[in-house]
Design a protein around this motif. Sequence first.
Motif, PDB file in Angstrom:
ATOM      1  N   LYS A 153       0.766  -1.072  -0.008  1.00  0.00           N
ATOM      2  CA  LYS A 153       0.096   0.003  -0.014  1.00  0.00           C
ATOM      3  C   LYS A 153       0.752   1.324   0.025  1.00  0.00           C
ATOM      4  O   LYS A 153       0.522   2.293  -0.707  1.00  0.00           O
ATOM      5  N   THR A 154       1.912   1.161   0.838  1.00  0.00           N
ATOM      6  CA  THR A 154       2.701   2.508   0.747  1.00  0.00           C
ATOM      7  C   THR A 154       3.694   2.698  -0.400  1.00  0.00           C
ATOM      8  O   THR A 154       3.747   3.640  -0.996  1.00  0.00           O
ATOM      9  N   THR A 155       4.196   1.515  -0.961  1.00  0.00           N
ATOM     10  CA  THR A 155       4.965   1.613  -2.357  1.00  0.00           C
ATOM     11  C   THR A 155       3.866   1.984  -3.546  1.00  0.00           C
ATOM     12  O   THR A 155       4.381   2.819  -4.339  1.00  0.00           O
ATOM     13  N   LYS A 156       2.639   1.697  -3.424  1.00  0.00           N
ATOM     14  CA  LYS A 156       2.008   2.290  -4.473  1.00  0.00           C
ATOM     15  C   LYS A 156       1.695   3.820  -4.239  1.00  0.00           C
ATOM     16  O   LYS A 156       1.607   4.704  -5.281  1.00  0.00           O
ATOM     17  N   SER A 157       1.602   4.244  -2.806  1.00  0.00           N
ATOM     18  CA  SER A 157       1.551   5.642  -2.590  1.00  0.00           C
ATOM     19  C   SER A 157       2.619   6.170  -3.120  1.00  0.00           C
ATOM     20  O   SER A 157       2.773   7.536  -3.238  1.00  0.00           O
ATOM     21  N   LEU A 158       3.939   5.862  -3.230  1.00  0.00           N
ATOM     22  CA  LEU A 158       5.292   6.255  -3.836  1.00  0.00           C
ATOM     23  C   LEU A 158       5.330   6.163  -5.323  1.00  0.00           C
ATOM     24  O   LEU A 158       6.256   6.393  -6.061  1.00  0.00           O
ATOM     25  N   GLU A 159       3.989   5.769  -5.958  1.00  0.00           N
ATOM     26  CA  GLU A 159       3.732   5.463  -7.445  1.00  0.00           C
ATOM     27  C   GLU A 159       4.780   4.367  -8.007  1.00  0.00           C
ATOM     28  O   GLU A 159       5.125   4.762  -8.844  1.00  0.00           O
ATOM     29  N   TRP A 160       4.968   3.323  -7.054  1.00  0.00           N
ATOM     30  CA  TRP A 160       5.862   2.260  -7.329  1.00  0.00           C
ATOM     31  C   TRP A 160       4.650   1.348  -7.882  1.00  0.00           C
ATOM     32  O   TRP A 160       4.164   0.453  -7.197  1.00  0.00           O
TER      33      TRP A 160
END
Length: 526
Positions: A153-160
Amino acid sequence: MKTLYPLIAVIILFATVSCNKKSEKREEESKNVSEKGVDELKITIDSSGIAAFYQAYPKLLKFQNDVLALYKKNKSTQLWLDNKGIVEFANTLFNKYKGLDQEGLEANFPYNEKISPIFEHTSENKLSQVDTDLMITNLYFYYVQKVSGIDEKTTKSLEWLLPRKKVNYQIFSDSIYNKSTISDDKKSKMFSQYYKLRDALHQYREIEKKGGWKTIEVGDDFKSLKKGDSALAVGQIRERLFITGELKEDNKSLVYDDVLAEGVKNYQSHNGNTVNGKISSEHIVEMNIPVSDRIKTIIANMERCRWIDPALEKGKEYIEINIPEFKLYLIRDNEIAFVSAVVVGKVMTQTVIFSGMMSNIVFSPYWNVPTSIINKEIKPGIAKDKNYLAKKNLEWNNGSVRQLPGKNNSLGLVKFLFPNSNNIYLHDTPAKSLFERENRAFSHGCVRVAKPRELAIELLKQDPTWTPERIDKAMHAGKESWYTLKKKVPVYIGYFTAWVDRDGNLNFYKDIYQKDESLIKLLTEE
């Protein structure tokens, strides 16, 4: 923390019997203990005891549901204690936790002052047996979470948006029990670049221990240095490049000689610079970046490697693009088959970090102009000049605008499609001069390829009917035509500002989208 449920069976297997290889031995020992009249240790750890634990230690609350499920599976009994004290698996876990620094991670368990006395004989453990067992269980969940990387979830928020690695908790448990790190002889456990960066981390920490490197001092009016020049800064540059290995020896000379020129070229090739042997003020600024900051960059990219599925690099053929490097690689049978410079998205129109499956090559393509460009550029152009469309080789098409095929088409003579919701693809471009620049972030998000003809030739080797001559003819036909690849080719667009190449050289690239700082902050916060 639903993602941690798969480790429940693993914990039970290893914690209750230490290790599957020793289970028979432990069962025999338990039998002997019972025959001697000594009861096997049994501590009840139920939901009420677990609830009380989290009231006392709320910083671990995120693990509560997984811990409840774990003890329920183990019939509400302890996992880490037996008649002799702490089981071997627990001691190995603590050693692993203390060694997180070697993996570029901080060992900042929220209740370190409680967990340490359990294992360090210099101080007394004042926790009850129930809380001792629960504290170790929470340490395990904390450790696995750390070495698995920041959550999806956090990596998606980092646009990964590249596919995340599926965590295999059996691997981590095996690694802990066998008293080894994620070992180099089993690199399938992690993306191979992780191990290379870990070695680089150790190298740069050794440099840091020795004092790092001194600041190269030049005046405000400094412009450049070239072969034959003499200056105090030349000696400082020589020392700097010797420390990081671009120079094999430091002869202390203040004259910019052939030896230093080769060292400078090595430096330039490892830092995304134009390789010309000349030193500019920008190079001095880069060389003066402290070793501590370089270490942070390495750590940030080790974290990115934790997110990559190691199965990716086992593919027979795939394309990888590293945005900060401005490079495209076609990998075939684990070897680099083709390399091309690329242009990527500007800061305001960033190229997305994601993957897709290339399925089509389009020769002599139309360019369907995005609505934003129609509104901002084309409509105002038409308002000023009624012949605007014709002059730009554009035409209306079902209420939209497209550019006709040809050498001046914005997509060039060929494009490569891997369908995705981001509407990103690879393509040729008439603006060839951009590939000569160091910073090549100029596009609206798509990836422009410097050698599109050569890429098409490589990809179409899977179909021998497509000779280079036939490809050339299709590219210059002036009429759009589509080809469907016989076998789709994976495309991975990543973002790495530190990368160890296949020759073992550590490369640093500019953080063009400013993504490192926020990641480093996430890795260092409690």
